[in-house]
Scaffold this motif. Structure first.
Motif, mmCIF file in Angstrom:
data_model
loop_
_atom_site.group_PDB
_atom_site.id
_atom_site.type_symbol
_atom_site.label_atom_id
_atom_site.label_comp_id
_atom_site.label_asym_id
_atom_site.label_seq_id
_atom_site.Cartn_x
_atom_site.Cartn_y
_atom_site.Cartn_z
ATOM 1 N N ALA A 33 -51.150 115.167 111.250
ATOM 2 C CA ALA A 33 -50.184 116.228 111.502
ATOM 3 C C ALA A 33 -50.154 117.183 110.325
ATOM 4 O O ALA A 33 -50.422 116.787 109.183
ATOM 5 C CB ALA A 33 -48.793 115.653 111.732
ATOM 6 N N SER A 52 -48.937 118.049 115.659
ATOM 7 C CA SER A 52 -49.523 116.718 115.575
ATOM 8 C C SER A 52 -50.740 116.631 116.478
ATOM 9 O O SER A 52 -50.622 116.796 117.697
ATOM 10 C CB SER A 52 -48.512 115.648 115.976
ATOM 11 O OG SER A 52 -49.150 114.386 116.136
ATOM 12 N N ALA A 102 -49.468 109.785 111.988
ATOM 13 C CA ALA A 102 -48.329 110.191 112.800
ATOM 14 C C ALA A 102 -48.237 109.302 114.031
ATOM 15 O O ALA A 102 -49.258 108.936 114.622
ATOM 16 C CB ALA A 102 -48.473 111.643 113.218
#
Length: 127
Positions: A33, A52, A102
């Motif tokens: 991200a 992301s 992420a």
């Protein structure tokens, strides 16, 4: 050596536009991200817009929805933040940051979720 270098800040009148750039280098693995954050004097750092690749979507803070747009140029390893209809309350130091991991369930946009940071660029909106 990982580097994130922001540019494009400056002084602009209310209602004006700026485009911030963040040049990323030194990453040996892809980050999950990347995002833009800002910090005004006396306030906490806040997430403005984050993307992301793991989640496949983008987050915008309510205060900037419809005015700011995050985009990227993979060939140039550069991320942009187009800021339109700027307001005095947008005045802050703007930072670019990258998160190496992420969660796939959401777009991370809390400062604590990011691992690498640029040095920041000042944006001042004033007449």
């Amino acid at each position: 050596q990982v580097q994130l270098v922001e540019s494009g800040g400056g002084l602009v009148q209310p209602g004006g536009s700026l485009r911030l750039s963040c040049a990323a280098s030194g990453f040996t693995v892809d980050y999950d991200a990347i995002g833009w954050f800002r910090q005004a004097p006396g306030k906490e750092r806040e997430g403005v817009s984050c993307f992301s690749s793991r989640h496949g979507s983008t987050y915008y803070a309510d205060s900037v929805k419809g005015r700011f747009t995050i985009s990227g140029d993979n060939a140039e390893n550069t991320v942009y933040l187009q800021m339109n209809s700027l307001k005095p309350e947008d005045t802050a130091v703007y930072y670019c940051a990258a998160a190496m991991w992420a969660d796939a369930d959401s777009v991370p946009c809390g400062p604590w979720e990011y691992d690498y940071w640029g040095q920041g660029t000042q944006v001042t909106v004033s007449s």
